[in-house]
Design a protein around this motif. Structure first.
Motif, mmCIF file in Angstrom:
data_model
loop_
_atom_site.group_PDB
_atom_site.id
_atom_site.type_symbol
_atom_site.label_atom_id
_atom_site.label_comp_id
_atom_site.label_asym_id
_atom_site.label_seq_id
_atom_site.Cartn_x
_atom_site.Cartn_y
_atom_site.Cartn_z
ATOM 1 N N GLU A 111 14.711 -16.778 -2.022
ATOM 2 C CA GLU A 111 14.664 -18.157 -2.508
ATOM 3 C C GLU A 111 13.230 -18.671 -2.463
ATOM 4 O O GLU A 111 12.367 -18.097 -1.799
ATOM 5 N N GLY A 112 12.990 -19.755 -3.175
ATOM 6 C CA GLY A 112 11.645 -20.316 -3.265
ATOM 7 C C GLY A 112 11.038 -20.676 -1.926
ATOM 8 O O GLY A 112 9.852 -20.434 -1.691
ATOM 9 N N ARG A 113 11.830 -21.234 -1.038
ATOM 10 C CA ARG A 113 11.321 -21.628 0.279
ATOM 11 C C ARG A 113 10.876 -20.404 1.084
ATOM 12 O O ARG A 113 9.819 -20.410 1.705
ATOM 13 N N GLU A 114 11.689 -19.365 1.074
ATOM 14 C CA GLU A 114 11.334 -18.132 1.787
ATOM 15 C C GLU A 114 10.048 -17.538 1.221
ATOM 16 O O GLU A 114 9.164 -17.112 1.962
ATOM 17 N N PHE A 115 9.932 -17.530 -0.108
ATOM 18 C CA PHE A 115 8.741 -16.982 -0.737
ATOM 19 C C PHE A 115 7.508 -17.803 -0.363
ATOM 20 O O PHE A 115 6.449 -17.256 -0.064
ATOM 21 N N ALA A 116 7.649 -19.127 -0.349
ATOM 22 C CA ALA A 116 6.524 -19.998 0.006
ATOM 23 C C ALA A 116 6.075 -19.765 1.444
ATOM 24 O O ALA A 116 4.867 -19.736 1.734
ATOM 25 N N VAL A 117 7.013 -19.559 2.355
ATOM 26 C CA VAL A 117 6.648 -19.282 3.754
ATOM 27 C C VAL A 117 5.947 -17.929 3.842
ATOM 28 O O VAL A 117 4.966 -17.777 4.582
ATOM 29 N N ALA A 118 6.432 -16.950 3.084
ATOM 30 C CA ALA A 118 5.782 -15.632 3.070
ATOM 31 C C ALA A 118 4.344 -15.753 2.564
ATOM 32 O O ALA A 118 3.420 -15.126 3.111
ATOM 33 N N VAL A 119 4.134 -16.571 1.550
ATOM 34 C CA VAL A 119 2.775 -16.792 1.030
ATOM 35 C C VAL A 119 1.908 -17.443 2.112
ATOM 36 O O VAL A 119 0.753 -17.064 2.301
ATOM 37 N N GLY A 120 2.474 -18.378 2.848
ATOM 38 C CA GLY A 120 1.731 -18.999 3.951
ATOM 39 C C GLY A 120 1.360 -17.994 5.023
ATOM 40 O O GLY A 120 0.239 -18.020 5.561
ATOM 41 N N GLY A 159 -2.011 0.709 2.146
ATOM 42 C CA GLY A 159 -1.160 0.589 3.336
ATOM 43 C C GLY A 159 -1.206 -0.814 3.910
ATOM 44 O O GLY A 159 -0.166 -1.390 4.250
ATOM 45 N N LEU A 160 -2.417 -1.371 4.021
ATOM 46 C CA LEU A 160 -2.549 -2.734 4.543
ATOM 47 C C LEU A 160 -1.816 -3.725 3.643
ATOM 48 O O LEU A 160 -1.091 -4.593 4.130
ATOM 49 N N ALA A 161 -1.985 -3.584 2.333
ATOM 50 C CA ALA A 161 -1.306 -4.493 1.399
ATOM 51 C C ALA A 161 0.207 -4.404 1.575
ATOM 52 O O ALA A 161 0.897 -5.423 1.628
ATOM 53 N N GLY A 162 0.716 -3.193 1.701
ATOM 54 C CA GLY A 162 2.155 -3.004 1.865
ATOM 55 C C GLY A 162 2.674 -3.575 3.167
ATOM 56 O O GLY A 162 3.671 -4.320 3.188
ATOM 57 N N VAL A 163 1.996 -3.253 4.261
ATOM 58 C CA VAL A 163 2.426 -3.736 5.577
ATOM 59 C C VAL A 163 2.327 -5.256 5.652
ATOM 60 O O VAL A 163 3.241 -5.933 6.152
ATOM 61 N N ALA A 164 1.234 -5.812 5.147
ATOM 62 C CA ALA A 164 1.062 -7.273 5.185
ATOM 63 C C ALA A 164 2.127 -7.968 4.327
ATOM 64 O O ALA A 164 2.667 -9.004 4.724
ATOM 65 N N THR A 165 2.457 -7.390 3.186
ATOM 66 C CA THR A 165 3.470 -7.980 2.317
ATOM 67 C C THR A 165 4.849 -7.940 2.970
ATOM 68 O O THR A 165 5.561 -8.948 3.010
ATOM 69 N N VAL A 166 5.213 -6.779 3.496
ATOM 70 C CA VAL A 166 6.512 -6.662 4.173
ATOM 71 C C VAL A 166 6.569 -7.606 5.376
ATOM 72 O O VAL A 166 7.559 -8.310 5.594
ATOM 73 N N GLY A 167 5.485 -7.646 6.146
ATOM 74 C CA GLY A 167 5.440 -8.532 7.310
ATOM 75 C C GLY A 167 5.539 -9.997 6.933
ATOM 76 O O GLY A 167 6.274 -10.767 7.567
ATOM 77 N N ALA A 168 4.827 -10.391 5.889
ATOM 78 C CA ALA A 168 4.860 -11.800 5.455
ATOM 79 C C ALA A 168 6.261 -12.180 4.980
ATOM 80 O O ALA A 168 6.754 -13.271 5.287
ATOM 81 N N HIS A 169 6.905 -11.275 4.259
ATOM 82 C CA HIS A 169 8.269 -11.571 3.802
ATOM 83 C C HIS A 169 9.252 -11.589 4.973
ATOM 84 O O HIS A 169 10.197 -12.388 4.976
ATOM 85 N N VAL A 229 8.498 -12.600 7.988
ATOM 86 C CA VAL A 229 8.252 -13.904 8.607
ATOM 87 C C VAL A 229 8.936 -14.999 7.789
ATOM 88 O O VAL A 229 9.590 -15.888 8.341
ATOM 89 N N GLY A 230 8.798 -14.931 6.462
ATOM 90 C CA GLY A 230 9.444 -15.920 5.592
ATOM 91 C C GLY A 230 10.952 -15.916 5.753
ATOM 92 O O GLY A 230 11.588 -16.973 5.863
ATOM 93 N N ARG A 231 11.540 -14.726 5.784
ATOM 94 C CA ARG A 231 12.996 -14.608 5.941
ATOM 95 C C ARG A 231 13.425 -15.141 7.303
ATOM 96 O O ARG A 231 14.383 -15.886 7.417
ATOM 97 N N TRP A 232 12.671 -14.781 8.341
ATOM 98 C CA TRP A 232 13.011 -15.204 9.701
ATOM 99 C C TRP A 232 12.887 -16.724 9.848
ATOM 100 O O TRP A 232 13.802 -17.373 10.343
ATOM 101 N N LEU A 233 11.773 -17.281 9.419
ATOM 102 C CA LEU A 233 11.566 -18.725 9.582
ATOM 103 C C LEU A 233 12.531 -19.555 8.735
ATOM 104 O O LEU A 233 13.038 -20.571 9.204
#
Length: 185
Positions: free
Chosen positions: A63-72, A160-170, A172-176
């Motif tokens: 959802e948009g909110r989850e994506f926005a938190v991941a971007v943050g 690798g960094l791009a992948g790990v950071a993207t998965v991690g950010a998402h 965090v977004g899903r969790w928050l």
């Protein structure tokens, strides 16, 4: 004043410019991702039937909110890398790897657009901002004697960094957003 390699100073445009270029790129993604997925998901499923259904379900459920938190969350990563670059005159391995990751991320967006034969979120700024900024910043770092020639290992670490950071950010977004949704119930 000499123009030999190593004599040129790496300025804020190179190091903090990473954060600025990233912000422009992710503003495009924030504005386009949710609507694009809703519109394009049925056609993508049909066009790429070998992609597992679980992948399509997950992509369609962001959802948009989850994506926005991941971007943050990703903003924090890019800001830290940019600051490390600024503090070290571009010598920080974290900054240089983040710069490589950013450029490679832009190439992935362009490949995605080529694969679907049309616009994908992030592809406009990838061609206008991400890739040109990365090439320019790498050129400035080389002129300043800060950047050695790129090795395949450097590209693998950047991806690798791009992948790990993207998965991690998402994550965090899903969790928050899950935590805040649970609190509202």
């Amino acid at each position: 004043m000499s123009n030999s390699p190593g004599d040129e100073k790496v300025g804020a445009a190179v190091t903090l410019g990473l954060l600025a270029a990233w912000a422009l790129h992710d503003a495009e993604e924030l504005a386009t991702v949710p609507g694009w997925w809703r519109r394009e998901l049925p056609a993508l499923r049909e066009r790429f039937p070998t992609v597992p259904e679980a992948v399509w379900r997950r992509a369609g459920s962001v959802e948009g909110r989850e994506f926005a938190v991941a971007v943050g969350a990703m903003a924090a990563v890019v800001a830290a890398a940019s600051a490390a670059g600024r503090l070290t005159g571009g010598r920080s391995a974290v900054y240089r790897t983040a710069l490589d990751a950013f450029g490679l991320h832009g190439l992935v967006h362009l490949a995605q657009a080529g694969l679907v034969r049309g616009y994908t979120p992030g592809s406009a700024t990838s061609s206008l901002v991400v890739v040109p900024f990365t090439l320019w910043a790498r050129h400035r770092l080389r002129r300043a004697g800060v950047l050695r020639p790129t090795r395949p290992r450097d590209l693998a670490v950047g991806l690798g960094l791009a992948g790990v950071a993207t998965v991690g950010a998402h994550a965090v977004g899903r969790w928050l957003t899950g935590v805040t949704s649970a609190r509202r119930r």
